[in-house]
Scaffold this motif. Structure first.
Motif, mmCIF file in Angstrom:
data_model
loop_
_atom_site.group_PDB
_atom_site.id
_atom_site.type_symbol
_atom_site.label_atom_id
_atom_site.label_comp_id
_atom_site.label_asym_id
_atom_site.label_seq_id
_atom_site.Cartn_x
_atom_site.Cartn_y
_atom_site.Cartn_z
ATOM 1 N N ASP A 46 27.835 56.317 56.960
ATOM 2 C CA ASP A 46 28.538 57.495 57.473
ATOM 3 C C ASP A 46 28.489 57.423 58.996
ATOM 4 O OD1 ASP A 46 29.448 59.965 58.288
ATOM 5 O OD2 ASP A 46 28.423 61.080 56.701
ATOM 6 N N THR A 47 29.510 56.821 59.575
ATOM 7 C CA THR A 47 29.487 56.549 61.014
ATOM 8 C C THR A 47 29.708 57.805 61.849
ATOM 9 O OG1 THR A 47 31.822 55.909 60.873
ATOM 10 C CG2 THR A 47 30.182 54.152 60.773
ATOM 11 N N LYS A 48 30.150 58.901 61.224
ATOM 12 C CA LYS A 48 30.262 60.158 61.971
ATOM 13 C C LYS A 48 28.884 60.746 62.237
ATOM 14 C CE LYS A 48 34.889 61.387 60.321
ATOM 15 N NZ LYS A 48 35.702 62.381 59.563
ATOM 16 N N ARG A 49 28.014 60.661 61.244
ATOM 17 C CA ARG A 49 26.662 61.198 61.415
ATOM 18 C C ARG A 49 25.738 60.203 62.124
ATOM 19 N NH1 ARG A 49 24.373 63.720 55.949
ATOM 20 N NH2 ARG A 49 22.978 64.739 57.457
ATOM 21 N N LEU A 80 19.844 56.401 59.534
ATOM 22 C CA LEU A 80 21.125 55.754 59.258
ATOM 23 C C LEU A 80 21.643 56.402 57.983
ATOM 24 C CD1 LEU A 80 23.059 53.335 60.137
ATOM 25 C CD2 LEU A 80 22.047 52.143 58.181
ATOM 26 N N TYR A 81 22.693 57.220 58.113
ATOM 27 C CA TYR A 81 23.192 57.988 56.981
ATOM 28 C C TYR A 81 24.220 57.187 56.169
ATOM 29 C CZ TYR A 81 21.045 62.143 59.000
ATOM 30 O OH TYR A 81 20.142 63.055 59.494
ATOM 31 N N LEU A 82 24.130 57.318 54.869
ATOM 32 C CA LEU A 82 25.108 56.702 53.979
ATOM 33 C C LEU A 82 26.172 57.719 53.598
ATOM 34 C CD1 LEU A 82 22.787 54.758 51.503
ATOM 35 C CD2 LEU A 82 23.770 53.965 53.665
ATOM 36 N N LYS A 83 27.348 57.219 53.273
ATOM 37 C CA LYS A 83 28.397 58.081 52.733
ATOM 38 C C LYS A 83 27.993 58.567 51.337
ATOM 39 C CE LYS A 83 32.132 55.548 55.050
ATOM 40 N NZ LYS A 83 33.300 54.651 54.826
ATOM 41 N N ARG A 84 28.634 59.607 50.904
ATOM 42 C CA ARG A 84 28.338 60.172 49.582
ATOM 43 C C ARG A 84 28.611 59.121 48.491
ATOM 44 N NH1 ARG A 84 27.105 64.976 48.346
ATOM 45 N NH2 ARG A 84 27.783 65.737 50.403
#
Length: 397
Positions: free
Chosen positions: A29-32, A6-10
């Protein structure tokens, strides 16, 4: 087992690195890693924008809090072994603090298990899951409880309103064991019989135990009023501490039946009386009857459940404290509490002071109250610091 990331935004990893355990939906980061690709309760590895793993947690795409971090680093599994370890660490603290096995054994985020609460009543454990992740992990939690404690029974009391935010059903049932014998709690040499399936919360309010210990110093020979009494923990402790008369007020007739039974079982029935009714209405009736008390305890349910309710909640706390002070004898003691997380500690004191000034009374704060040490506060998670209270002396102006 390899868990999905589950990726976080910068820049959205700062709060987690500071110690918090929650990931909000707008930080993902819903794109990743589309949150909708996860099912409620799925385990994941939470990863920052630079591809560094922050830890293992679980996801709920239906919640504003999209994920919760359970273990830092990526080597841990959300399994029985992890829960056994967290339980043993939590148990070590409680066994240092309490001579008897009656306490909150595990307090969610503060004990490293977001979404899980465990209350111990000797050989009965009452659990509460407030997140989809813990709901999915119930078998692992049960197995860990059996291994560490070997209780005669464990109950899931999953009817807290917060479960609605996670789209979880409300229910209460027995995880394992049986409840043929009564579930009891001992506090201050008193014994109370509980309804852990149908009662409020997990059946008892351990967070006020230490504060009730403090009350005993102020009640000898006094007349005491316990408002929002539930099972009478404040009132019966006062009677056991030497109060000459105690009146308990609650809106639940079932709770008052148990209160009366506890008063009789503990030899206090001659000095304890209960009144069924809405607290505001009963206080108004007592005032009209010119009743006076030396000590009044006001320990209501949360008047502020959401941020948007703060203004209305402030007014409710002011009203109830004013009503309590109007029943106090000169040089009386007021115990005023709030379990509303969204109400700041200073706002409760402000409500007490505003009511006092309107009544032309003077307030002296004698003791500042908070939740007991079996509800440890996580310094990075202000949400874990919810209970506040004041023990005050109220004098004529």
């Amino acid at each position: 087992m390899t868990l999905p990331p589950l990726y976080l935004k910068r820049g959205e990893d700062a709060r987690l690195r500071a110690g918090h355990l929650w990931v909000f939906s707008n930080e993902v980061d819903t794109k990743r890693s589309p949150v909708t690709a996860f099912a409620p309760g799925d385990a994941c590895v939470i990863v920052d924008a630079g591809d560094r793993a922050l830890g293992v947690g679980y996801v709920n795409p239906a919640s504003l809090i999209a994920a919760r971090l359970v273990a830092r680093g990526s080597a841990h599994a959300l399994d029985r072994s992890l829960f056994v370890h967290r339980l043993n660490v939590a148990l070590a603290l409680r066994e240092r603090l309490y001579a008897e096995p009656f306490y909150r054994l595990l307090y969610g985020e503060s004990d490293g298990v977001p979404g899980l609460t465990l209350d111990r009543f000797d050989d009965v454990i009452v659990a509460q899951a407030t997140t989809a992740g813990i709901e999915r992990l119930k078998p692992e939690v049960e197995a860990a409880v059996q291994k560490v404690l070997k209780p005669r029974a464990m109950i899931w009391k999953n009817d807290a309103g917060i479960r609605v935010l996670e789209n979880l059903p409300m229910y209460a049932d027995i995880a394992f064991g049986d409840l043929t014998a009564p579930v009891t709690v001992r506090e201050g040499e008193l014994r109370f019989e509980l309804d852990v399936l149908g009662g409020q919360k997990t059946g008892w309010f351990y967070d006020q135990h230490a504060n009730r210990d403090r009350l005993v110093h102020y009640v000898a020979g006094r007349r005491v009023l316990d408002v929002f009494s539930y099972l009478g923990a404040w009132g019966l402790r006062a009677a056991a501490g030497g109060a000459r008369e105690v009146l308990c007020v609650d809106a639940s007739q079932a709770a008052l039946h148990r209160l009366d039974a506890a008063a009789a079982a503990n030899g206090l029935a001659a000095r304890v009386r209960s009144v069924h009714g809405d607290a505001f209405d009963v206080l108004k009736e007592l005032r009209a009857a010119r009743e006076r008390f030396d000590v009044v305890v006001v320990d209501p349910p949360a008047f502020v459940k959401r941020k948007k309710d703060i203004a209305q909640g402030r007014l409710a706390y002011r009203r109830i404290n004013m009503a309590a002070m109007q029943l106090l004898a000169p040089d009386g003691i007021l115990v005023s509490c709030s379990c509303s997380h969204h109400l700041a500690r200073g706002e409760l004191l402000g409500a007490i002071q505003a009511g006092a000034r309107e009544l032309e009374r003077q307030v002296q704060v004698l003791e500042v109250l908070q939740q007991g040490p079996d509800h440890p506060i996580h310094p990075a998670i202000p949400e874990t610091d919810y209970l506040k209270g004041y023990l005050c002396r109220v004098l004529p102006a």
